[in-house]
Design a protein around this motif. Structure first.
Motif, PDB file in Angstrom:
ATOM      1  N   ARG A   1      29.561  35.442  14.962  1.00 26.40           N
ATOM      2  CA  ARG A   1      28.555  34.353  15.017  1.00 26.40           C
ATOM      3  C   ARG A   1      29.140  33.022  15.480  1.00 26.40           C
ATOM      4  NH1 ARG A   1      25.717  34.999   9.175  1.00 26.40           N
ATOM      5  NH2 ARG A   1      24.524  36.874   9.573  1.00 26.40           N
ATOM      6  N   ASP A   2      30.442  32.963  15.727  1.00 31.17           N
ATOM      7  CA  ASP A   2      31.090  31.673  15.990  1.00 31.17           C
ATOM      8  C   ASP A   2      30.535  30.991  17.241  1.00 31.17           C
ATOM      9  OD1 ASP A   2      32.760  29.547  15.857  1.00 31.17           O
ATOM     10  OD2 ASP A   2      34.524  30.585  16.656  1.00 31.17           O
ATOM     11  N   GLN A   3      29.926  29.828  17.048  1.00 34.06           N
ATOM     12  CA  GLN A   3      29.344  29.066  18.169  1.00 34.06           C
ATOM     13  C   GLN A   3      29.854  27.634  18.164  1.00 34.06           C
ATOM     14  OE1 GLN A   3      27.457  30.203  20.515  1.00 34.06           O
ATOM     15  NE2 GLN A   3      26.985  32.216  19.692  1.00 34.06           N
ATOM     16  N   ARG A   4      30.993  27.360  17.521  1.00 31.99           N
ATOM     17  CA  ARG A   4      31.444  25.966  17.376  1.00 31.99           C
ATOM     18  C   ARG A   4      31.759  25.348  18.742  1.00 31.99           C
ATOM     19  NH1 ARG A   4      36.261  27.016  13.456  1.00 31.99           N
ATOM     20  NH2 ARG A   4      36.280  28.909  14.732  1.00 31.99           N
ATOM     21  N   THR A   5      31.511  24.046  18.843  1.00 38.09           N
ATOM     22  CA  THR A   5      31.753  23.377  20.125  1.00 38.09           C
ATOM     23  C   THR A   5      32.917  22.380  20.040  1.00 38.09           C
ATOM     24  OG1 THR A   5      30.086  21.774  19.467  1.00 38.09           O
ATOM     25  CG2 THR A   5      29.371  23.523  20.966  1.00 38.09           C
ATOM     26  N   ARG A   6      33.413  22.151  18.805  1.00 40.00           N
ATOM     27  CA  ARG A   6      34.486  21.173  18.568  1.00 40.00           C
ATOM     28  C   ARG A   6      35.763  21.552  19.321  1.00 40.00           C
ATOM     29  NH1 ARG A   6      37.675  21.039  14.159  1.00 40.00           N
ATOM     30  NH2 ARG A   6      36.723  22.893  13.273  1.00 40.00           N
ATOM     31  N   ARG A   7      36.604  20.541  19.624  1.00 35.86           N
ATOM     32  CA  ARG A   7      37.933  20.823  20.200  1.00 35.86           C
ATOM     33  C   ARG A   7      39.003  20.404  19.213  1.00 35.86           C
ATOM     34  NH1 ARG A   7      37.368  22.294  25.437  1.00 35.86           N
ATOM     35  NH2 ARG A   7      39.536  22.106  26.042  1.00 35.86           N
ATOM     36  N   GLU A   8      40.164  21.015  19.324  1.00 38.69           N
ATOM     37  CA  GLU A   8      41.277  20.742  18.410  1.00 38.69           C
ATOM     38  C   GLU A   8      42.401  20.113  19.222  1.00 38.69           C
ATOM     39  OE1 GLU A   8      41.948  23.909  14.913  1.00 38.69           O
ATOM     40  OE2 GLU A   8      42.996  24.334  16.766  1.00 38.69           O
ATOM     41  N   TYR A   9      43.011  19.027  18.705  1.00 33.66           N
ATOM     42  CA  TYR A   9      44.047  18.325  19.485  1.00 33.66           C
ATOM     43  C   TYR A   9      45.360  18.277  18.722  1.00 33.66           C
ATOM     44  CZ  TYR A   9      40.060  16.605  22.155  1.00 33.66           C
ATOM     45  OH  TYR A   9      38.928  16.528  22.925  1.00 33.66           O
ATOM     46  N   ASP A  10      46.467  18.298  19.455  1.00 37.57           N
ATOM     47  CA  ASP A  10      47.761  17.958  18.858  1.00 37.57           C
ATOM     48  C   ASP A  10      47.812  16.442  18.818  1.00 37.57           C
ATOM     49  OD1 ASP A  10      48.614  20.552  18.592  1.00 37.57           O
ATOM     50  OD2 ASP A  10      49.378  20.628  20.646  1.00 37.57           O
ATOM     51  N   ILE A  11      48.517  15.872  17.811  1.00 34.42           N
ATOM     52  CA  ILE A  11      48.592  14.415  17.728  1.00 34.42           C
ATOM     53  C   ILE A  11      50.047  13.964  17.650  1.00 34.42           C
ATOM     54  CG2 ILE A  11      46.325  14.017  16.673  1.00 34.42           C
ATOM     55  CD1 ILE A  11      47.772  13.862  13.954  1.00 34.42           C
ATOM     56  N   GLU A  12      50.271  12.695  17.995  1.00 35.74           N
ATOM     57  CA  GLU A  12      51.619  12.131  17.867  1.00 35.74           C
ATOM     58  C   GLU A  12      51.514  10.728  17.272  1.00 35.74           C
ATOM     59  OE1 GLU A  12      53.326  11.975  21.747  1.00 35.74           O
ATOM     60  OE2 GLU A  12      51.996  10.386  22.425  1.00 35.74           O
ATOM     61  N   PRO A  13      52.541  10.275  16.516  1.00 36.73           N
ATOM     62  CA  PRO A  13      52.484   8.932  15.925  1.00 36.73           C
ATOM     63  C   PRO A  13      52.647   7.852  16.989  1.00 36.73           C
ATOM     64  CG  PRO A  13      54.583   9.992  15.425  1.00 36.73           C
ATOM     65  CD  PRO A  13      53.766  10.996  16.164  1.00 36.73           C
ATOM     66  N   VAL A  14      52.043   6.679  16.736  1.00 39.55           N
ATOM     67  CA  VAL A  14      52.104   5.568  17.711  1.00 39.55           C
ATOM     68  C   VAL A  14      53.059   4.492  17.187  1.00 39.55           C
ATOM     69  CG1 VAL A  14      50.755   3.815  18.925  1.00 39.55           C
ATOM     70  CG2 VAL A  14      49.723   6.023  18.372  1.00 39.55           C
ATOM     71  N   PHE A  15      53.959   3.993  18.074  1.00 38.48           N
ATOM     72  CA  PHE A  15      54.920   2.941  17.718  1.00 38.48           C
ATOM     73  C   PHE A  15      54.698   1.706  18.572  1.00 38.48           C
ATOM     74  CE2 PHE A  15      56.866   6.919  16.446  1.00 38.48           C
ATOM     75  CZ  PHE A  15      57.388   6.622  15.202  1.00 38.48           C
ATOM     76  N   GLU A  16      55.215   0.560  18.099  1.00 38.65           N
ATOM     77  CA  GLU A  16      55.178  -0.676  18.889  1.00 38.65           C
ATOM     78  C   GLU A  16      56.065  -0.487  20.126  1.00 38.65           C
ATOM     79  OE1 GLU A  16      53.238  -3.014  18.241  1.00 38.65           O
ATOM     80  OE2 GLU A  16      52.880  -3.141  16.081  1.00 38.65           O
ATOM     81  N   MET A  17      56.120  -1.533  20.998  1.00 35.30           N
ATOM     82  CA  MET A  17      56.891  -1.441  22.240  1.00 35.30           C
ATOM     83  C   MET A  17      58.373  -1.127  21.990  1.00 35.30           C
ATOM     84  SD  MET A  17      54.879  -1.925  24.792  1.00 35.30           S
ATOM     85  CE  MET A  17      55.727  -2.618  26.178  1.00 35.30           C
ATOM     86  N   ASP A  18      58.901  -1.572  20.825  1.00 37.51           N
ATOM     87  CA  ASP A  18      60.324  -1.332  20.549  1.00 37.51           C
ATOM     88  C   ASP A  18      60.618   0.148  20.288  1.00 37.51           C
ATOM     89  OD1 ASP A  18      59.303  -0.885  18.057  1.00 37.51           O
ATOM     90  OD2 ASP A  18      60.272  -2.586  17.078  1.00 37.51           O
ATOM     91  N   GLY A  19      59.565   0.969  20.128  1.00 36.75           N
ATOM     92  CA  GLY A  19      59.752   2.405  19.929  1.00 36.75           C
ATOM     93  C   GLY A  19      60.155   2.780  18.516  1.00 36.75           C
ATOM     94  N   LYS A  20      60.274   1.781  17.612  1.00 40.96           N
ATOM     95  CA  LYS A  20      60.701   2.078  16.239  1.00 40.96           C
ATOM     96  C   LYS A  20      59.657   1.676  15.203  1.00 40.96           C
ATOM     97  CE  LYS A  20      65.422   0.849  17.273  1.00 40.96           C
ATOM     98  NZ  LYS A  20      66.247  -0.323  17.152  1.00 40.96           N
ATOM     99  N   THR A  21      58.997   0.534  15.421  1.00 36.08           N
ATOM    100  CA  THR A  21      58.060   0.029  14.407  1.00 36.08           C
ATOM    101  C   THR A  21      56.733   0.782  14.485  1.00 36.08           C
ATOM    102  OG1 THR A  21      59.041  -2.103  14.908  1.00 36.08           O
ATOM    103  CG2 THR A  21      57.123  -2.104  13.432  1.00 36.08           C
ATOM    104  N   PRO A  22      56.321   1.411  13.369  1.00 37.35           N
ATOM    105  CA  PRO A  22      55.056   2.147  13.413  1.00 37.35           C
ATOM    106  C   PRO A  22      53.864   1.208  13.544  1.00 37.35           C
ATOM    107  CG  PRO A  22      56.349   2.667  11.423  1.00 37.35           C
ATOM    108  CD  PRO A  22      56.990   1.493  12.067  1.00 37.35           C
TER     109      PRO A  22
END
Ligand code: SF4
Length: 366
Positions: free
Chosen positions: A80-101
């Motif tokens: 019966r599966d009719q789902r339309t949703r998509r699943e994504y991989d995610i990654e954390p976001v940092f400031e320009m310095d690449g260290k500060t979350p």
């Protein structure tokens, strides 16, 4: 209220010693030894249980999980599966310095806080912002995956195989649902039935603290629920003490210990190490051939079309799914057991183990 002593017997040394202690301390009519059959044991385990029954004049109750209803429900879900949703991989976001979350903000621009444990203390801190990677995957089963899965997804009567087909995957070290579904839940259900019948239950477990880090804090006795206690009489024993105690009681250890097996349980366990697998390749290849057939069947029921019995991380993290599958298939793991130096070099002596030689990891050989 009368007490029932439920002894979990696995066919291994620790549960055998626990059973012997119970038989020496309690009335026989109050003792119920149970064995949870996973459907993935070596035939020697079943023979050993029969030996114990004969030698000790007892009856061991065999329990087995049944996933018929779960499989039927999964068939309906897939169809019966009719789902339309998509699943994504995610990654954390940092400031320009690449260290500060970068903190996550709600719709009004306020920073979202969450509770985390730092050095054993719960603290509240900002949640880090994340972003989606790529275009994601469809959650829904494709029509061809549905056809493939529904053609294979039928109960076989083997608890281990049926469990994996229901889940669409094999268990792994991180998702070790086999122990819970095939052993713990089955034993607990049996004990709860006894409690419902008006008994108090003491669950005897052959657990030792020096077996693993997870067990180093195991208590000797604890209350686990209403009318239910857990008792671990050999919690502070060593493996050598266990073997000596069984020998003193004139009970033979399971013959698998003399054939290089570190523990007695599934054949093989998903967590079996390289040395143990090498012994299995040399002595019991038929069990690996069976696991290879299981891989084909469970892969048919998996949404992405493959799943492997072992997860030996023989791959680097950037490998595509299909290559991970190829690297972890039973046949690939057998090849890997013949290698040394992290799998990069072939061991010329591997495969020359004399299958009849005694290779006990516990020094049991006379
Ligand atoms: S963890 Fe290993 S021994 Fe335990 S049920 Fe899973 S496969 Fe079997």
């Amino acid at each position: 209220m009368s007490i029932k002593h439920v002894i979990s017997v696995s066919g291994g040394k620790d549960s055998t010693a626990t059973l012997l202690i119970a038989l020496g301390r309690c009335q026989r009519e109050d003792i119920i030894p149970i064995f949870c059959d996973t459907g993935n044991e070596h035939v020697a385990v079943h023979e050993y249980l029969s030996y114990l029954e004969q030698a000790l004049d007892i009856t061991i109750v065999r329990l087995k999980a049944d996933f018929t209803q779960e499989i039927a429900a999964k068939r309906v879900f897939i169809a019966r599966d009719q789902r339309t949703r998509r699943e994504y991989d995610i990654e954390p976001v940092f400031e320009m310095d690449g260290k500060t979350p970068v903190p996550k903000r709600d719709g009004r621009g306020n920073i979202v806080m969450h509770k985390v444990k730092r050095n054993g203390v719960m603290v509240e801190e900002p949640k880090q912002k994340t972003r989606k990677i790529g275009s994601g995957r469809r959650v829904r089963w494709t029509n061809s995956a549905k056809r493939r899965a529904l053609s294979a997804l039928h109960p076989t009567g083997n608890p281990f195989l049926d469990l994996c087909m229901w889940k669409g995957r094999f268990p792994s070290r991180k998702a070790q649902f086999c122990t819970e579904e095939l052993k713990r839940n089955v034993a607990v259900a049996f004990q709860l039935d006894l409690i419902d019948a008006g008994y108090q239950v003491i669950s005897w477990q052959g657990v030792r603290r020096d077996e693993s880090l997870n067990r180093r804090d195991a208590k000797k006795m604890e209350r686990s629920g209403k009318s239910l206690w857990v008792f671990r009489p050999i919690v502070d024993w060593s493996a050598a003490q266990v073997f000596a105690f069984c020998a003193q009681q004139k009970i033979q250890p399971n013959p698998l210990y003399k054939q290089g097996m570190h523990r007695v349980g599934c054949m093989p366990c998903i967590n079996a190490g390289k040395d143990e697998l090498r012994e299995i390749v040399a002595r019991f290849p038929v069990y690996l051939e069976e696991k290879s057939r299981w891989e084909a069947r469970v892969s048919q029921t998996a949404k992405r079309g493959f799943s492997t019995f072992f997860c030996k991380e023989l791959h680097d993290n950037n490998m595509a799914d299909r290559r991970v599958y190829e690297a972890n298939r039973v046949e690939s793991v057998i090849e890997w057991t013949r290698t040394t130096r992290g799998g990069r070099q072939f061991d010329l002596l591997a495969g020359t183990t004399e299958p009849t030689a005694c290779a006990s990891a516990y020094g049991l050989c006379e």
